[in-house]
Design an enzyme around this catalytic site. Structure first.
Site, PDB file in Angstrom:
ATOM      1  N   ASN A  58      44.108  37.353  46.008  1.00  9.70           N
ATOM      2  CA  ASN A  58      44.377  38.723  45.537  1.00  9.70           C
ATOM      3  C   ASN A  58      44.453  39.723  46.700  1.00  9.70           C
ATOM      4  O   ASN A  58      44.454  40.930  46.466  1.00  9.70           O
ATOM      5  CB  ASN A  58      43.291  39.169  44.549  1.00  9.70           C
ATOM      6  CG  ASN A  58      43.330  38.348  43.269  1.00  9.70           C
ATOM      7  OD1 ASN A  58      44.403  37.923  42.841  1.00  9.70           O
ATOM      8  ND2 ASN A  58      42.174  38.095  42.680  1.00  9.70           N
TER       9      ASN A  58
ATOM     10  N   LYS B 274      47.719  29.172  36.622  1.00 10.44           N
ATOM     11  CA  LYS B 274      47.469  30.424  35.891  1.00 10.44           C
ATOM     12  C   LYS B 274      48.676  30.696  34.999  1.00 10.44           C
ATOM     13  O   LYS B 274      49.809  30.722  35.491  1.00 10.44           O
ATOM     14  CB  LYS B 274      47.284  31.596  36.858  1.00 10.44           C
ATOM     15  CG  LYS B 274      45.898  31.673  37.458  1.00 10.44           C
ATOM     16  CD  LYS B 274      45.726  32.981  38.220  1.00 10.44           C
ATOM     17  CE  LYS B 274      44.330  33.087  38.807  1.00 10.44           C
ATOM     18  NZ  LYS B 274      44.179  34.292  39.660  1.00 10.44           N
TER      19      LYS B 274
ATOM     20  N   LYS C 226      47.799  27.295  49.287  1.00 10.10           N
ATOM     21  CA  LYS C 226      47.362  27.637  47.934  1.00 10.10           C
ATOM     22  C   LYS C 226      46.781  26.408  47.240  1.00 10.10           C
ATOM     23  O   LYS C 226      45.771  26.492  46.547  1.00 10.10           O
ATOM     24  CB  LYS C 226      48.517  28.242  47.124  1.00 10.10           C
ATOM     25  CG  LYS C 226      48.041  28.643  45.746  1.00 10.10           C
ATOM     26  CD  LYS C 226      48.846  29.692  45.062  1.00 10.10           C
ATOM     27  CE  LYS C 226      48.206  29.981  43.695  1.00 10.10           C
ATOM     28  NZ  LYS C 226      48.968  30.875  42.873  1.00 10.10           N
TER      29      LYS C 226
ATOM     30  N   GLU D 255      38.801  30.373  39.908  1.00 12.66           N
ATOM     31  CA  GLU D 255      38.517  31.636  40.589  1.00 12.66           C
ATOM     32  C   GLU D 255      37.064  32.083  40.457  1.00 12.66           C
ATOM     33  O   GLU D 255      36.764  33.226  40.125  1.00 12.66           O
ATOM     34  CB  GLU D 255      39.471  32.734  40.096  1.00 12.66           C
ATOM     35  CG  GLU D 255      39.600  33.869  41.105  1.00 12.66           C
ATOM     36  CD  GLU D 255      40.731  34.840  40.783  1.00 12.66           C
ATOM     37  OE1 GLU D 255      41.867  34.379  40.577  1.00 12.66           O
ATOM     38  OE2 GLU D 255      40.460  36.046  40.768  1.00 12.66           O
TER      39      GLU D 255
ATOM     40  N   GLU E   2      54.372  37.690  49.330  1.00 13.17           N
ATOM     41  CA  GLU E   2      53.290  36.780  48.898  1.00 13.17           C
ATOM     42  C   GLU E   2      53.067  35.688  49.949  1.00 13.17           C
ATOM     43  O   GLU E   2      51.961  35.180  50.104  1.00 13.17           O
ATOM     44  CB  GLU E   2      53.611  36.148  47.540  1.00 13.17           C
ATOM     45  CG  GLU E   2      53.671  37.136  46.380  1.00 13.17           C
ATOM     46  CD  GLU E   2      52.293  37.512  45.804  1.00 13.17           C
ATOM     47  OE1 GLU E   2      51.260  37.079  46.355  1.00 13.17           O
ATOM     48  OE2 GLU E   2      52.275  38.263  44.813  1.00 13.17           O
TER      49      GLU E   2
ATOM     50  N   HIS F 189      56.778  43.913  42.470  1.00 17.42           N
ATOM     51  CA  HIS F 189      55.405  43.424  42.657  1.00 17.42           C
ATOM     52  C   HIS F 189      55.100  43.105  44.131  1.00 17.42           C
ATOM     53  O   HIS F 189      54.093  43.551  44.681  1.00 17.42           O
ATOM     54  CB  HIS F 189      55.174  42.189  41.768  1.00 17.42           C
ATOM     55  CG  HIS F 189      53.845  41.551  41.987  1.00 17.42           C
ATOM     56  ND1 HIS F 189      52.655  42.149  41.595  1.00 17.42           N
ATOM     57  CD2 HIS F 189      53.491  40.385  42.603  1.00 17.42           C
ATOM     58  CE1 HIS F 189      51.640  41.366  41.955  1.00 17.42           C
ATOM     59  NE2 HIS F 189      52.128  40.298  42.568  1.00 17.42           N
TER      60      HIS F 189
ATOM     61  N   ARG G 135      39.239  31.514  45.413  1.00 18.48           N
ATOM     62  CA  ARG G 135      40.595  31.768  44.917  1.00 18.48           C
ATOM     63  C   ARG G 135      40.898  33.262  44.853  1.00 18.48           C
ATOM     64  O   ARG G 135      42.060  33.670  44.942  1.00 18.48           O
ATOM     65  CB  ARG G 135      40.798  31.112  43.533  1.00 18.48           C
ATOM     66  CG  ARG G 135      42.222  31.232  43.035  1.00 18.48           C
ATOM     67  CD  ARG G 135      42.538  30.303  41.874  1.00 18.48           C
ATOM     68  NE  ARG G 135      43.916  30.505  41.454  1.00 18.48           N
ATOM     69  CZ  ARG G 135      44.585  29.718  40.625  1.00 18.48           C
ATOM     70  NH1 ARG G 135      43.999  28.651  40.117  1.00 18.48           N
ATOM     71  NH2 ARG G 135      45.831  29.987  40.294  1.00 18.48           N
TER      72      ARG G 135
ATOM     73  N   ARG H 284      47.677  22.276  20.871  1.00 15.08           N
ATOM     74  CA  ARG H 284      46.457  22.250  21.716  1.00 15.08           C
ATOM     75  C   ARG H 284      46.726  21.735  23.126  1.00 15.08           C
ATOM     76  O   ARG H 284      45.828  21.273  23.820  1.00 15.08           O
ATOM     77  CB  ARG H 284      45.345  21.419  21.074  1.00 15.08           C
ATOM     78  CG  ARG H 284      44.958  21.915  19.693  1.00 15.08           C
ATOM     79  CD  ARG H 284      43.557  21.496  19.329  1.00 15.08           C
ATOM     80  NE  ARG H 284      43.207  22.068  18.045  1.00 15.08           N
ATOM     81  CZ  ARG H 284      43.416  21.434  16.883  1.00 15.08           C
ATOM     82  NH1 ARG H 284      43.938  20.225  16.882  1.00 15.08           N
ATOM     83  NH2 ARG H 284      43.082  22.025  15.768  1.00 15.08           N
TER      84      ARG H 284
ATOM     85  N   HIS I 279      48.351  46.652  42.763  1.00 13.53           N
ATOM     86  CA  HIS I 279      48.408  46.782  41.312  1.00 13.53           C
ATOM     87  C   HIS I 279      48.278  48.259  40.915  1.00 13.53           C
ATOM     88  O   HIS I 279      48.946  48.731  39.989  1.00 13.53           O
ATOM     89  CB  HIS I 279      47.305  45.921  40.689  1.00 13.53           C
ATOM     90  CG  HIS I 279      47.508  45.677  39.235  1.00 13.53           C
ATOM     91  ND1 HIS I 279      46.554  45.928  38.297  1.00 13.53           N
ATOM     92  CD2 HIS I 279      48.586  45.242  38.544  1.00 13.53           C
ATOM     93  CE1 HIS I 279      47.020  45.648  37.100  1.00 13.53           C
ATOM     94  NE2 HIS I 279      48.251  45.227  37.219  1.00 13.53           N
TER      95      HIS I 279
ATOM     96  N   HIS J 164      46.181  43.026  46.353  1.00 17.03           N
ATOM     97  CA  HIS J 164      46.508  43.219  44.944  1.00 17.03           C
ATOM     98  C   HIS J 164      45.747  44.374  44.282  1.00 17.03           C
ATOM     99  O   HIS J 164      46.230  44.926  43.303  1.00 17.03           O
ATOM    100  CB  HIS J 164      46.309  41.921  44.158  1.00 17.03           C
ATOM    101  CG  HIS J 164      47.436  40.931  44.342  1.00 17.03           C
ATOM    102  ND1 HIS J 164      47.746  40.380  45.569  1.00 17.03           N
ATOM    103  CD2 HIS J 164      48.341  40.417  43.465  1.00 17.03           C
ATOM    104  CE1 HIS J 164      48.775  39.552  45.423  1.00 17.03           C
ATOM    105  NE2 HIS J 164      49.161  39.559  44.163  1.00 17.03           N
TER     106      HIS J 164
HETATM  107  N1  GLY Z   1      48.283  34.508  42.131  1.00 17.44           N
HETATM  108  C1  GLY Z   1      46.915  34.312  42.415  1.00 17.44           C
HETATM  109  C2  GLY Z   1      46.360  33.016  41.955  1.00 17.44           C
HETATM  110  O1  GLY Z   1      47.087  32.145  41.527  1.00 17.44           O
HETATM  111  O2  GLY Z   1      45.159  32.845  41.987  1.00 17.44           O
END
Ligand code: GLY
Length: 363
Positions: free
Chosen positions: A245, A143, A227, A237, A185, A266, A241, A121, A252, A248
């Site tokens: 993207n 993430k 960031k 998000e 990025e 990517h 946040r 957990r 994508h 993206h």
């Molecule tokens: N890679 C995008 C984020 O971490 O929100």
């Protein structure tokens, strides 16, 4: 020259350390979190380059590391590899008060973070990102995920690391194409919200990409600082946040249309995607053409692709790309979600873009 960037998230706060040869400091930095045996999850490529030294510094700090070496490559971010990893983590003897270390790029960080988030957990984990892409993006912000046949990153949890250690010397062993893919990025982070940082990149990209210590440390630290601030304001998000993207939705779709193959990494998809997002913004009358040209000029100057035509092989059609976008997890109620720009450093999220305008920039 070392920089420490706090990520302020209440009880889940942590520091990002950026600097050249931080590997030498890793034992001292990890020690406060390392209670009991510490599994170190890595892949075959990173193990070959860095594992012996890393285990040596942990040993010197009195940390009992248990290396777990997985196959390199995106295929490792899967249920099959999670199923192999979990028993190895359990066998390592790590318990809920312990620490798991992810030593590698985005694949290792995302898989290990997810495994740490669900093992018993939730066990603490540390990110030691070894690629530019993971140092400036995926290791920061909590993430974690694996890919499933339905799409990338669709199964995962938010699980913040306890510490991130980005040793910029590690970038010296990256192939140029992979370094540039990570650099995309970095450009994204500047383009979405910091014109001054973008100007700095215009002046210093070649020093940073050629590994000049001060330049690469500043480039990575600024991206992490931006960031960290966004994540601190919007961890899950709910709003801001999503600006991360930028590029993206298009990127994508391009990755999907090229089968996530070697034709397009990517970050290369993000670079072309950013260029398309800025072009779309200009077409909608939101962004001056001068800012589009400035972004394109910087991408070209560094050697990144900026046009769909830069992708080798058959050009994906606008219809194929639009279909891929509507299956994207960013699409909501059938509407395509884009990050649009009013200029370099000024972006916003829109779910209100006419499909005809999208088709025109893809044509
Ligand atoms: N890679 C995008 C984020 O971490 O929100």
């Amino acid at each position: 020259m070392n920089v420490v960037i706090p990520v302020s998230l209440g009880t889940r706060s942590y520091d990002i350390h950026v600097g050249p040869d931080l590997m030498a400091e890793a034992g001292r930095l990890l020690k406060p979190f390392a209670h009991g045996p510490v599994p170190v999850v890595t892949d075959t490529n990173v193990a070959f380059l860095h594992l012996d030294r890393f285990l040596g510094v942990l040993h010197d700090a009195g940390i009992a590391a248990k290396p777990i070496i997985l196959d390199a490559g995106e295929g490792t971010k899967s249920f099959a590899w999670l199923e192999r990893l979990m028993p190895q983590l359990l066998a390592s003897g790590v318990d809920r008060g312990g620490l798991i270390v992810a030593l590698g790029g985005g694949v290792i960080g995302d898989l290990t973070g997810f495994a740490a988030g669900i093992l018993k957990r939730g066990v603490a984990f540390a990110q030691i990102p070894t690629t530019l892409l993971s140092q400036v993006d995926s290791s920061v912000g909590g993430k974690t995920a694996i890919n499933v046949p339905e799409g990338k990153n669709l199964v995962g949890v938010f699980h913040q690391p306890s510490i991130v250690i980005a040793d910029t010397n590690m970038l010296g062993t990256l192939p140029r194409r992979e370094l540039l893919s990570g650099y995309a990025e970095l450009v994204k982070t500047a383009a979405l919200g910091n014109e001054a940082y973008f100007s700095w990149l215009e002046a210093h990209a070649s020093d940073a990409l050629n590994g000049k210590p001060e330049a690469i440390v500043h480039a990575v630290a600024e991206a992490c600082r931006m960031k960290a601030a966004i994540v601190a304001r919007d961890e899950r998000e709910a709003g801001e946040r999503a600006l991360l993207n930028l590029g993206h939705t298009f990127g994508h779709a391009l990755e999907t249309a090229t089968g996530f193959s070697d034709r397009l990494l990517h970050g290369e998809g993000v670079a072309i995607g950013m260029a398309l997002a800025f072009r779309l913004s200009a077409k909608l009358g939101l962004c001056p053409q001068g800012d589009v040209d400035r972004l394109l000029a910087h991408l070209k100057a560094t050697g990144l692709p900026s046009e769909i035509a830069d992708i080798p092989g058959e050009r994906p059609s606008a219809e194929v790309l639009i279909a891929a976008m509507s299956h994207d997890k960013k699409a909501k109620d059938g509407k395509l979600i884009f990050v649009l720009a009013r200029g370099i450093g000024q972006t916003f999220v829109s779910a209100d873009v006419p499909v005809d305008a999208v088709r025109e920039v893809l044509g």
